[in-house]
Design a protein around this motif. Structure first.
Motif, PDB file in Angstrom:
ATOM      1  N   GLU A 136      42.484  47.517  34.098  1.00 50.26           N
ATOM      2  CA  GLU A 136      41.128  47.157  33.613  1.00 50.26           C
ATOM      3  C   GLU A 136      39.897  46.431  33.954  1.00 50.26           C
ATOM      4  O   GLU A 136      39.216  45.964  32.817  1.00 50.26           O
ATOM      5  N   GLN A 137      39.535  46.435  35.309  1.00 51.24           N
ATOM      6  CA  GLN A 137      38.544  46.305  35.734  1.00 51.24           C
ATOM      7  C   GLN A 137      37.229  47.836  35.024  1.00 51.24           C
ATOM      8  O   GLN A 137      37.518  48.378  34.146  1.00 51.24           O
ATOM      9  N   ILE A 193      37.216  29.167  28.534  1.00 49.92           N
ATOM     10  CA  ILE A 193      37.727  28.745  29.127  1.00 49.92           C
ATOM     11  C   ILE A 193      38.235  30.667  29.602  1.00 49.92           C
ATOM     12  O   ILE A 193      38.938  30.435  29.157  1.00 49.92           O
ATOM     13  N   ALA A 194      36.562  31.427  29.702  1.00 47.54           N
ATOM     14  CA  ALA A 194      37.521  33.232  29.266  1.00 47.54           C
ATOM     15  C   ALA A 194      37.708  33.328  30.882  1.00 47.54           C
ATOM     16  O   ALA A 194      37.564  32.572  32.297  1.00 47.54           O
ATOM     17  N   GLY A 195      38.096  34.589  30.826  1.00 49.09           N
ATOM     18  CA  GLY A 195      38.887  35.541  32.605  1.00 49.09           C
ATOM     19  C   GLY A 195      37.917  35.957  32.685  1.00 49.09           C
ATOM     20  O   GLY A 195      36.149  36.368  33.152  1.00 49.09           O
ATOM     21  N   PRO A 196      37.501  36.811  34.086  1.00 54.17           N
ATOM     22  CA  PRO A 196      36.893  37.093  35.000  1.00 54.17           C
ATOM     23  C   PRO A 196      35.462  38.738  34.300  1.00 54.17           C
ATOM     24  O   PRO A 196      36.545  38.564  33.475  1.00 54.17           O
ATOM     25  N   PRO A 197      34.923  38.354  34.789  1.00 54.72           N
ATOM     26  CA  PRO A 197      33.646  39.135  33.614  1.00 54.72           C
ATOM     27  C   PRO A 197      34.278  40.742  33.747  1.00 54.72           C
ATOM     28  O   PRO A 197      33.979  41.541  32.706  1.00 54.72           O
ATOM     29  N   GLN A 198      34.948  41.130  34.983  1.00 56.15           N
ATOM     30  CA  GLN A 198      35.210  42.667  34.933  1.00 56.15           C
ATOM     31  C   GLN A 198      36.504  43.303  34.227  1.00 56.15           C
ATOM     32  O   GLN A 198      36.485  44.105  34.213  1.00 56.15           O
ATOM     33  N   SER A 199      36.790  42.410  33.580  1.00 57.35           N
ATOM     34  CA  SER A 199      38.141  42.250  33.307  1.00 57.35           C
ATOM     35  C   SER A 199      38.279  43.181  31.202  1.00 57.35           C
ATOM     36  O   SER A 199      37.234  42.167  31.110  1.00 57.35           O
TER      37      SER A 199
END
Length: 342
Positions: A136-137, A193-199
């Motif tokens: 997903e990155q 609250i978001a997940g990591p930006p590379q996802s």
């Protein structure tokens, strides 16, 4: 003592040994060994029983060379530790069994151009019939990944621009339904609250949350970025709990929602009396949080089934088509959401 056929000369049992044991022709044994359908059930069972008695095992490598099929699917995956990846991989593993395939797994933790291209090369050496990519990155989209010519490929949960089928949960609609639910309960706005930006998944959920708030003319609070873990949800939750204006939070996955709920409880803020919380995934434990968690259910089983079916079809037809299959989500309303305090 009777010696089993084929055991005495230093070689393994052969098809001829099986044919003698079963009382059938060598051609019939070959059909059974190669999984052909033009053998009646009684004869097939007799041949299989003879194979067991003499200890004969069909040579899958030789059969693959004859048929041009290895009955094996490669899976390139970025991480086994995340909930979504592990559940999707489980679903793929279950689905390939139904199609009489096996899996060769390649992990590429950094998901760089070189690692993914190298994974393709190693899978080619191991003679797979096709590959499912579960990365997903963003690196996958930016990199010039070299897909081996003629190798069937299906991509899961990615914006990668390849002429291949892409299977994805409808992340945007899932996030929109979570945000709309909280607004419809009467909350002035919804924190995120978001997940990591590379996802990719995290990005799509964030953009959808923001779009719903903007369309409703509501204030868009600052985004709090987590890493999918309960610990990151807890840390952000401590900050949110200290702000009395916060009455609704959408966490990008259930694990961060769990950490958030703990932080709110520790600060003496009731869920949902003071703050409503929505997660995403509907992991098995979500119904057993306290309070039970309102969340967005995504079907990992459906994603896995669609991915395997698309790849098997591509392997059989020899054609690669650029198609997008969106698997729908479902908002599951439980006790962690309610109207805001008066």
């Amino acid at each position: 003592m009777r010696q089993s056929p084929g055991r005495g000369g230093g070689r393994g049992p052969s098809m001829a040994d099986v044919a003698r044991e079963a009382g059938v022709s060598g051609q019939t044994v070959s059909r059974v060994a190669n999984g052909r359908s033009n053998v009646d059930a009684d004869t097939r069972e007799r041949v299989l029983a003879a194979m067991r008695r003499v200890g004969y095992r069909p040579n899958s490598a030789a059969r693959a060379l004859r048929n041009g099929r290895f009955r094996s699917i490669g899976v390139i995956i970025s991480s086994l530790s995340t909930f979504g990846n592990s559940r999707t991989l489980d679903a793929i593993a279950a689905a390939v069994v139904d199609h009489d395939f096996s899996i060769v797994l390649m992990t590429v933790p950094r998901s760089t151009q070189g690692e993914v291209t190298g994974a393709f090369s190693r899978l080619n050496e191991q003679a797979v019939d096709g590959v499912i990519i579960l990365i997903e990155q963003h690196q996958l989209d930016r990199s010039e990944i070299e897909v081996p010519q003629g190798l069937p490929v299906v991509v899961i949960d990615s914006n990668a621009r390849y002429p291949s089928p892409v299977i994805d949960t409808d992340q945007a609609e899932g996030a929109a339904s979570a945000t709309r639910h909280l607004l419809e309960l009467g909350h002035a706005t919804v924190w995120h609250i978001a997940g990591p930006p590379q996802s990719y998944a995290a990005e799509r959920r964030l953009r959808s949350w923001q779009a719903v708030l903007e369309a409703a003319g509501r204030t868009v609070p600052p985004v709090l970025v987590g890493d999918w873990s309960a610990a990151s949800g807890y840390e952000h939750g401590r900050r949110l709990a200290a702000d009395p204006s916060v009455t609704a939070v959408f966490a990008a996955n259930d694990q961060m929602a769990l950490g958030l709920v703990r932080a709110l409880h520790e600060a003496g803020r009731d869920v949902p009396g003071d703050v409503s919380v929505v997660g995403f995934d509907d992991m098995d434990e979500a119904a057993h949080f306290w309070p039970p968690l309102t969340t967005v259910r995504q079907s990992f089983d459906a994603v896995g089934r669609h991915a395997v079916a698309a790849l098997v079809s591509e392997i059989a037809d020899g054609r690669r088509e650029s198609t997008l299959i969106h698997v729908p989500t479902e908002l599951v309303v439980r006790a962690s959401t309610a109207p805001p305090p008066k």
